[in-house]
Design a protein around this motif. Sequence first.
Motif, PDB file in Angstrom:
ATOM      1  N   LEU A 100      27.459  82.919  65.014  1.00  0.00           N
ATOM      2  CA  LEU A 100      26.437  82.277  65.831  1.00  0.00           C
ATOM      3  C   LEU A 100      25.261  81.848  64.963  1.00  0.00           C
ATOM      4  O   LEU A 100      24.738  82.646  64.186  1.00  0.00           O
ATOM      5  N   ASN A 101      24.866  80.592  65.109  1.00  0.00           N
ATOM      6  CA  ASN A 101      23.719  80.041  64.403  1.00  0.00           C
ATOM      7  C   ASN A 101      22.615  79.824  65.432  1.00  0.00           C
ATOM      8  O   ASN A 101      22.813  79.132  66.430  1.00  0.00           O
ATOM      9  N   ILE A 102      21.461  80.429  65.180  1.00  0.00           N
ATOM     10  CA  ILE A 102      20.403  80.457  66.187  1.00  0.00           C
ATOM     11  C   ILE A 102      19.066  80.040  65.571  1.00  0.00           C
ATOM     12  O   ILE A 102      18.716  80.475  64.476  1.00  0.00           O
ATOM     13  N   LEU A 142      17.933  77.885  70.455  1.00  0.00           N
ATOM     14  CA  LEU A 142      19.041  76.956  70.229  1.00  0.00           C
ATOM     15  C   LEU A 142      20.188  77.708  69.572  1.00  0.00           C
ATOM     16  O   LEU A 142      19.974  78.416  68.577  1.00  0.00           O
ATOM     17  N   VAL A 143      21.403  77.552  70.103  1.00  0.00           N
ATOM     18  CA  VAL A 143      22.558  78.301  69.614  1.00  0.00           C
ATOM     19  C   VAL A 143      23.736  77.369  69.397  1.00  0.00           C
ATOM     20  O   VAL A 143      24.025  76.504  70.234  1.00  0.00           O
ATOM     21  N   ALA A 144      24.441  77.566  68.278  1.00  0.00           N
ATOM     22  CA  ALA A 144      25.664  76.815  67.994  1.00  0.00           C
ATOM     23  C   ALA A 144      26.692  77.748  67.360  1.00  0.00           C
ATOM     24  O   ALA A 144      26.372  78.515  66.451  1.00  0.00           O
ATOM     25  N   SER A 145      27.910  77.688  67.847  1.00  0.00           N
ATOM     26  CA  SER A 145      28.984  78.530  67.303  1.00  0.00           C
ATOM     27  C   SER A 145      29.648  77.848  66.112  1.00  0.00           C
ATOM     28  O   SER A 145      29.597  76.630  65.957  1.00  0.00           O
ATOM     29  N   TYR A 146      30.269  78.675  65.286  1.00  0.00           N
ATOM     30  CA  TYR A 146      31.030  78.178  64.141  1.00  0.00           C
ATOM     31  C   TYR A 146      32.146  79.169  63.836  1.00  0.00           C
ATOM     32  O   TYR A 146      31.883  80.348  63.586  1.00  0.00           O
TER      33      TYR A 146
END
Length: 223
Positions: A100-102, A142-146
């Motif tokens: 998780l990128n936050i 803000l969150v983006a998965s990888y």
Amino acid sequence: MRVSGLLRLLVLTFVLVTTLFFVRSYISFNMQTVRLPRWMGLVTKENQVAKTKCGLSKPCPANFFAFKISSGAANVVGPSMCFENHVIMSPVKNNVGRGLNIALVNGTTGLVLRHNSFDMYSGDPKSLLQFLKEVPTGTLVLVASYDDPGTKMNDDIRKLLSDLGSSYAKELGFRDSWVFLGAQELKSKSPFEEYLKNNPDTNKYEGWPELLELEGCVPKKVF
């Protein structure tokens, strides 16, 4: 003599008319050459499409922040986050990671407060838990998965993400795709969220669903 003189006069007249014609043509061509670029420049300027912040399909109204979040593509291309035309995290910046990128952004000023990535496959989930517990009031998240955002997910983390307005944090699992924008003490579920379950029957990539993109305009002082 008279015939000879008349012929000379005709020849002289023809030469003068021809010379005058070429001179006028040359002057006219030079004027067009000088003016054409200016005219073309005006047309280009008038028809130039205004660029939007973060490359959104349309500009945001006044008192709204523009944002765009992209999840990672499988375990190959990392995620990216843009807020008010400022790229916070991206593979180019080399500040994204598996899991998780936050990023945390002040919901009133738009100032980026913190950002980090958390390995949810082999990392320690306590670091993410502590990070989420320290999110200040009035903060956009803000969150983006990888690659894999769900293996180390636990009930405490799911609850904190749900409290930020997520509808899918409770379902997040191994290699799912997820992008989300929430806020601390949000009084309802966030409208800014996209989620795709890892499903061998529907995955775009071998072992992963397709990447997700989330863009929009979030009002200032949403709390």
